[in-house]
Design a protein around this motif. Structure first.
Motif, PDB file in Angstrom:
ATOM      1  N   PHE A   1       0.776  -1.052   0.161  1.00 37.50           N
ATOM      2  CA  PHE A   1       0.080  -0.044   0.087  1.00 37.50           C
ATOM      3  C   PHE A   1       0.962   1.282  -0.031  1.00 37.50           C
ATOM      4  N   TRP A   2       2.075   1.326   0.860  1.00 37.15           N
ATOM      5  CA  TRP A   2       2.808   2.646   0.848  1.00 37.15           C
ATOM      6  C   TRP A   2       3.299   2.730  -0.490  1.00 37.15           C
ATOM      7  N   PHE A   3       3.501   1.774  -1.497  1.00 27.84           N
ATOM      8  CA  PHE A   3       4.233   2.175  -2.722  1.00 27.84           C
ATOM      9  C   PHE A   3       3.112   2.437  -3.931  1.00 27.84           C
ATOM     10  N   ARG A   4       1.823   2.116  -3.598  1.00 26.84           N
ATOM     11  CA  ARG A   4       0.968   2.191  -4.629  1.00 26.84           C
ATOM     12  C   ARG A   4       0.727   3.752  -5.411  1.00 26.84           C
ATOM     13  N   PRO A   5       0.915   4.801  -4.617  1.00 27.46           N
ATOM     14  CA  PRO A   5       0.635   6.073  -5.386  1.00 27.46           C
ATOM     15  C   PRO A   5       1.911   6.071  -6.023  1.00 27.46           C
ATOM     16  N   LEU A   6       3.102   5.733  -5.726  1.00 27.28           N
ATOM     17  CA  LEU A   6       4.387   5.978  -6.532  1.00 27.28           C
ATOM     18  C   LEU A   6       4.017   4.847  -7.852  1.00 27.28           C
TER      19      LEU A   6
END
Length: 494
Positions: free
Chosen positions: A345-350
C-alpha cells in the motif's frame, strides 16, 4: 487528443449490491469525466460455475445471460440486456468497451464421449507416460438450454486437444487426446513445461478448421450483438498464434475497422519473449507489461533497498512503449489469487505515478484502486482470510492530471537509487499543461529538473498535497522539486 487510460472494471471477488453491468452503466458519465477512455469488462458469457463464475471457465460463448443454463439465466454480472445497455451507455459517453475473450479452453461439457488418449509428464508435456488407451470424458457440448439459437455448432472430442479429467476412471491428469489432427500438442508460443498448449479444462483444438470457422462466426455475432470496440485476449501464450492472427484479421476486415487488442502473455522473467510475440503478431495487438508489474511489486517489498533508477530496466514499456499496456495490479495478482503479487500500500501512489504520468505505455487502472474491495476466501473456511482493499486516495487527482496536463516532451531524471523524477513540458493546446514528478523510497528527496524556458516564472504546487510550498520556475526553465520520505509529489502549474 486526450491521453488514453484504461480501467479494468472488475476484480476476482466482485460482490457489490449492484450487478456489475448495472453499476458500469450508472458510472459511464463519471468515468468519462475522470479521463477513462476504455473499460475492460470481464468475460460476459455463461460459464461452468454458473452465477458465481468470474468467467474464465467458459461454457457457452453465445449465452450472455439469456438462457437457463448452468442453473442460471443471468451471469454473475447480470443479463444480456444489462450488458448491452452498459456498453451502449459507456460508448455514448466516449468510453470504449474492451470485451474479455477466453479462447484457450471450454468447461462444463454436457455429454460423455469415449476417446483415445495418452498421459503426459506434467513437468514435460512433450513426454508421453503411457501408450494410447480409452477414457470417457465430458467433451460434448450441446447447449440444450439455447437449443441451437445463434449457432447449431456442437463441440465434441475432435474440437479439443487435451482434457484433465477421466470420468470413468475418476482420475485427474493431463490427457493428450489422440485425434485426427495429431497425437501431440499444438505449436504455441510458450515452451514452458516443454509445451504449454495445455492449461486447463477442455483445451481447444485450433488445428480443426471447423473450430476456427465457428469462432470467427461467433466473433461476428458478438460484435453485431453488442458493439464493443476492442478485445482483451486471455492466456495467449497457450494458444496457436496463427489462429489468433487469422481471427483478428477476419474481424478487422469484416467490420472495416481496427479493434483495440490487448493480450495477456504473463511473463515476469524475460522481455525478449514478449518482444518475440509482438514480432510474430506484427503489431496486431498490445501486451500487458507483467514485467513492470513485477518490478513495482519488488520495489514495494524491498523499500529503500530497491534501486528506483532501474525500475524500467528489462520491461516492455522500456523496449516497446507503443505496444505496452502498463498496470499496477489485476485480478490475477490481487490477494488470495494464484499469481498473488499485490503491491504494498505504501508504494501504490508511486506505482500509479509511474504508469499514469509518463509518456510510454497505455495505463490500465485496477477496479479495487478506484472503488475499493472487501471480500473473504470462502473456499478456505477453516482458515478464513478477509481482505480489505481501500481505494487509493491519490488516484482521482492523478487521473485528472493525466487527462488535463500530462503532455509534451519528457525529461527523465532516473539518476539516483532512492529518488527519481521526470518532467513533461506540456503542449500549447492544453492550457497550463506540463508537470514535474518526484518520488522517494527512502528519506525526503529533492531534485533539480528542467521544465523548459517556456515555463520561466511560473508557479507550481504539489496537487497531491504532500508538500505545502510553492515553487517558482527560474529564468532558464529549471526548478528544485521536493518530495517527502517514501512518497511522491506531482507538481503542476497554477
Amino acid at each position: 487528443m486526450d491521453n488514453q487510460t484504461l480501467l479494468q472494471y472488475f476484480h476476482w471477488y466482485y460482490n457489490e449490491a449492484d450487478k456489475l453491468w448495472i453499476k458500469a452503466g450508472k458510472e459511464a458519465e463519471k468515468l468519462a469525466q475522470m479521463g477513462i477512455t476504455g473499460v475492460w469488462f470481464p468475460p460476459a458469457y455463461k460459464a461452468n460455475s454458473g452465477a458465481s463464475s468470474v468467467g474464465y471457465d467458459p461454457y457457452d460463448l453465445y449465452d450472455l445471460g439469456e438462457f437457463d443454463q448452468k442453473n442460471t439465466v443471468a451471469t454473475k454480472y447480470g443479463t444480456k440486456e444489462d450488458y448491452q445497455n452498459a456498453i451502449q451507455l459507456l460508448q455514448k459517453n466516449g468510453v470504449n468497451v474492451i470485451a474479455d475473450v477466453v479462447f484457450n479452453h471450454k468447461a462444463g461439457g454436457d455429454e460423455l464421449e469415449k476417446m483415445m488418449v495418452r498421459t503426459v509428464n506434467p513437468e514435460d508435456r512433450e513426454e508421453f507416460t503411457s501408450e494410447p488407451f480409452e477414457i470417457e470424458a465430458w467433451t460434448k457440448f450441446t447447449f440444450k438450454g439455447r437449443n441451437g439459437q445463434y449457432s447449431q455448432f456442437i463441440w465434441d472430442k475432435d474440437c479439443f486437444s487435451g482434457i484433465d479429467w477421466a470420468e470413468d476412471l475418476k482420475e485427474t491428469g493431463i490427457y493428450s487426446i489422440q485425434n485426427i489432427y495429431g497425437e501431440g500438442w499444438e505449436d504455441v508460443p510458450s515452451k514452458e513445461l516443454g509445451n504449454y498448449d495445455y492449461l486447463m479444462y477442455n483445451d481447444i483444438e485450433f488445428r480443426n478448421p471447423e473450430v476456427r470457422e465457428e469462432l470467427k462466426r461467433w466473433g461476428e455475432w458478438y460484435v453485431n450483438s453488442c458493439g464493443m470496440k476492442g478485445f482483451r485476449l486471455d492466456a495467449v501464450k497457450h494458444i496457436a498464434t496463427d489462429f489468433l492472427i487469422e481471427w483478428l484479421d477476419h474481424m478487422n476486415e469484416t467490420f472495416e475497422t481496427s479493434f483495440f487488442i490487448v493480450a495477456e502473455n504473463w511473463n515476469i522473467d524475460n522481455v525478449a519473449e514478449l518482444e518475440q510475440y509482438l514480432e510474430i503478431t506484427k503489431g496486431r495487438m498490445q501486451l500487458f507489461d507483467s514485467l513492470l508489474h513485477h518490478q513495482l511489486f519488488l520495489a514495494g517489498e524491498e523499500k529503500e533497498q530497491y534501486d528506483l533508477s532501474k525500475i524500467f530496466a528489462g520491461t516492455l514499456v522500456e523496449s516497446q512503449p507503443l505496444y505496452a499496456v502498463t498496470f499496477v495490479d489485476n485480478h490475477d495478482s490481487q490477494p488470495l489469487q494464484a499469481l498473488e503479487s499485490y503491491i504494498d500500500f505504501w508504494f501504490r501512489p508511486l506505482a500509479y505515478a509511474l504508469i499514469l504520468l509518463r509518456e510510454g505505455g497505455i495505463p490500465c487502472v485496477f477496479y479495487a484502486d478506484l472503488y475499493g474491495a472487501k471480500y473473504k476466501d470462502e473456499d478456505k473456511e477453516e482458515d478464513l482470510v478477509e481482505v480489505n482493499l481501500v481505494p487509493l486516495a491519490e488516484l482521482p487527482e492523478m487521473l485528472k492530471v493525466r487527462k488535463d496536463v500530462s503532455y509534451g516532451l519528457q525529461r527523465d531524471y532516473l539518476d539516483f537509487p532512492n529518488c527519481i523524477g521526470w518532467t513533461r513540458a506540456g503542449v500549447p493546446e492544453k492550457q497550463n499543461s506540463g508537470i514535474a514528478v518526484i518520488m522517494s523510497n527512502g528519506a525526503e528527496g529533492f531534485k533539480e529538473m528542467e521544465m523548459g524556458p517556456e515555463h520561466s516564472g511560473k508557479t507550481m504546487i504539489d496537487v497531491l498535497g504532500n508538500r505545502n510550498e510553492s515553487i517558482i520556475v527560474d529564468e532558464n526553465g529549471w526548478a528544485e522539486f521536493f518530495c517527502n520520505a517514501e512518497s511522491v509529489s506531482v507538481w503542476t502549474i497554477v
